[in-house]
Design an enzyme around this catalytic site. Structure first.
Site: not given
Ligand code: SAH
Length: 350
Positions: A93, A106, A113, A117, A120, A334
Site C-alpha cells: 500500500e 508515502c 516487515c 514494532c 505497527c 500503515c
Molecule cells: N520502518 C520505518 C518506517 C515505518 S512507518 C521506521 O520504523 O521508521 C513510519 C512511522 O510510523 C514510524 O515512526 C513508525 O514507528 C510509525 N508507526 C507505525 N505504526 C504506527 C501506528 N499504529 N501509530 C503511530 N505510528 C506508527
C-alpha cells in the site's frame, strides 16, 4: 532465463546495457524517458524506438508495472490510500496526500516487515521480501498518473524498513532524483528508519541531500525495548550517535518521530528524559498520536496530554510539531489496509 528488470536500472547502467547489446547511447536516453518520464507500461508504447529494438527489449526485459487493486479517498481531506498488486501477486500500500506546499506520496519499501514494532500493523505477519527499485518507483508513477498531479515530495514511511532493503533503497532514490527522470529534488525525500545503526552511517556517507527520520518512540532503553525489538540490538546512545554522525556529515537536520501511546510513553517524565536527550541538538521532533490497530490494545493519548507533552519540549527550545492526521476516515495506520484486504481475500478463498 530471468528477464532484466530494466526500470530498476540507473541512467548509467542503462547506457552501459545499450552499448552491450550494440545500440547507440542515445537510445538509453529515449528508453529512460519512456520508463521514468512518460511512465510507459509496455515496450510497445515506445513509439520512437525502431521495431527491432522494441522486440529486443520485449525478449530480454520486464517492464515492471504495478496494478491498482483498490483506492480509498478520504472525504475529510482528499488523502488517498492505494493498494497495489506486484508482478508476483504480492500486495502493498501507498498513500497520497495533498498539502499547500505540494503533493506527497508515502511509499512502502518492503512487503511486510520483520522489525516487530509492537504498535505497527505492517509487521504482524512478518517480512515477505524487499521491494525492487522499480516497485518503489511504480508506486509514485501510478499515483501520479491516477491523480493527474505531479508528485513533489516522497516519504519512505509506508510498510517495511527501508534500511533492511538498503541497496534497492539507494538505487530508488538515485533514479527518482535523476535529471533524466521525474527529477524529484533530494531535499523533498524523507527516509524513516527504526534505527539500524550501521546503515544510518552508511546512508550519511552516501552524501545525499535527503532527510533522515528516526523512529524514537521512547526516551530510555527499557521502554524502547518494549516497543521496538530493534532496541535490543542498538542502544539509544548508539542510535543518537549515528544521527549526530548523519547531521555532521550532511548538515541536514534529523527528524525524530515519537508516536505517543496513551499511558506508555506520554508522561511528564518521558518528556523530561526526551528533553535531556535532545536538548541543544539541531533537530526536529514529530509527535504522532498513535493510530490504534485492532490486533493490539494501545490507545491514543488524550489531546490535553499531547499538548502538554509538546509544550514541555517547546519550552526547552526543541523544535516540535504534532503530525496532522490525514485520511482519518480511511484505514489509517500503515499496513492496516493491506492487512484487511489480505484477510478478506483469505475468507473468499476458503
Ligand atoms: N520502518 C520505518 C518506517 C515505518 S512507518 C521506521 O520504523 O521508521 C513510519 C512511522 O510510523 C514510524 O515512526 C513508525 O514507528 C510509525 N508507526 C507505525 N505504526 C504506527 C501506528 N499504529 N501509530 C503511530 N505510528 C506508527
Amino acid at each position: 532465463m530471468n528477464k532484466i528488470d530494466i526500470r530498476s536500472y540507473s541512467y548509467g547502467e542503462l547506457q552501459e546495457w545499450c552499448e552491450q547489446i550494440g545500440e547507440k547511447k542515445f537510445r538509453a536516453t529515449q528508453i529512460y524517458d519512456w520508463l521514468h518520464v512518460k511512465l510507459a507500461e509496455s515496450f510497445a508504447e515506445m513509439s520512437n524506438l525502431p521495431k527491432s529494438l522494441r522486440q529486443k527489449l520485449n525478449d530480454k526485459c520486464e517492464c515492471t508495472t504495478l496494478k491498482i487493486v483498490d483506492v480509498q479517498i478520504s472525504k475529510i481531506d482528499g488523502t488517498r490510500k492505494y493498494l497495489f498488486e506486484l508482478p508476483d501477486s504480492n500486495i502493498i500500500e501507498s498513500v497520497w496526500m495533498e498539502y499547500k506546499h505540494g503533493n506527497s506520496v508515502c511509499t512502502s519499501s518492503q512487503v511486510g516487515c520483520r522489525m516487530g514494532c509492537s504498535f505497527c500493523a505492517s509487521t504482524i505477519d512478518g517480512l515477505v521480501r524487499g521491494l525492487m527499485p522499480s516497485e518503489m518507483l511504480e508506486q509514485i508513477y501510478q499515483i501520479q498518473k491516477h491523480t493527474g498531479k505531479r508528485v513533489s515530495n516522497v516519504v519512505v514511511m509506508g510498510s517495511g524498513e527501508p534500511f533492511d532493503n538498503y541497496d534497492n533503497l539507494i538505487a530508488f532514490i538515485k533514479i527518482l532524483t535523476d535529471e533524466h527522470g521525474l527529477h524529484i529534488s533530494q531535499r523533498n525525500i524523507t527516509v524513516s528508519t527504526c534505527g539500524i545503526v550501521p546503515n544510518i552511517k552508511k546512508f550519511a556517507d552516501e552524501q545525499l541531500a535527503v532527510t533522515l527520520a528516526l523512529s524514537l518512540h521512547a526516551s530510555n532503553n527499557d521502554k524502547r525495548k518494549k516497543l521496538m525489538p530493534v532496541a535490543n540490538k542498538y542502544s539509544l546512545d548508539e542510535v543518537i550517535e549515528a544521527c549526530d554522525y548523519f547531521y555532521n556529515k550532511t548538515g541536514r537536520r534529523v527528524t525524530f518521530e515519537y508516536s505517543l501511546v496513551g499511558g506508555i510513553n506520554d508522561t511528564d517524565r518521558d518528556a523530561s528524559e526526551l528533553v535531556s536527550m535532545l536538548k541543544g541538538k539541531n533537530c526536529h521532533i514529530n509527535l504522532i498520536p498513535v493510530n490504534p490497530i485492532k490486533e493490539r490494545k494501545f490507545v491514543q493519548s488524550d489531546r490535553k496530554v499531547i499538548e502538554n507533552f509538546k509544550n514541555k519540549l517547546e519550552k526547552s527550545g526543541i523544535n516540535v510539531t504534532i503530525r496532522r492526521e490525514m485520511g482519518r476516515d480511511i484505514d489509517g495506520a500503515c499496513g492496516q489496509l493491506r492487512k484487511r484486504y489480505m484477510q478478506s481475500k483469505k475468507v473468499k478463498e476458503e
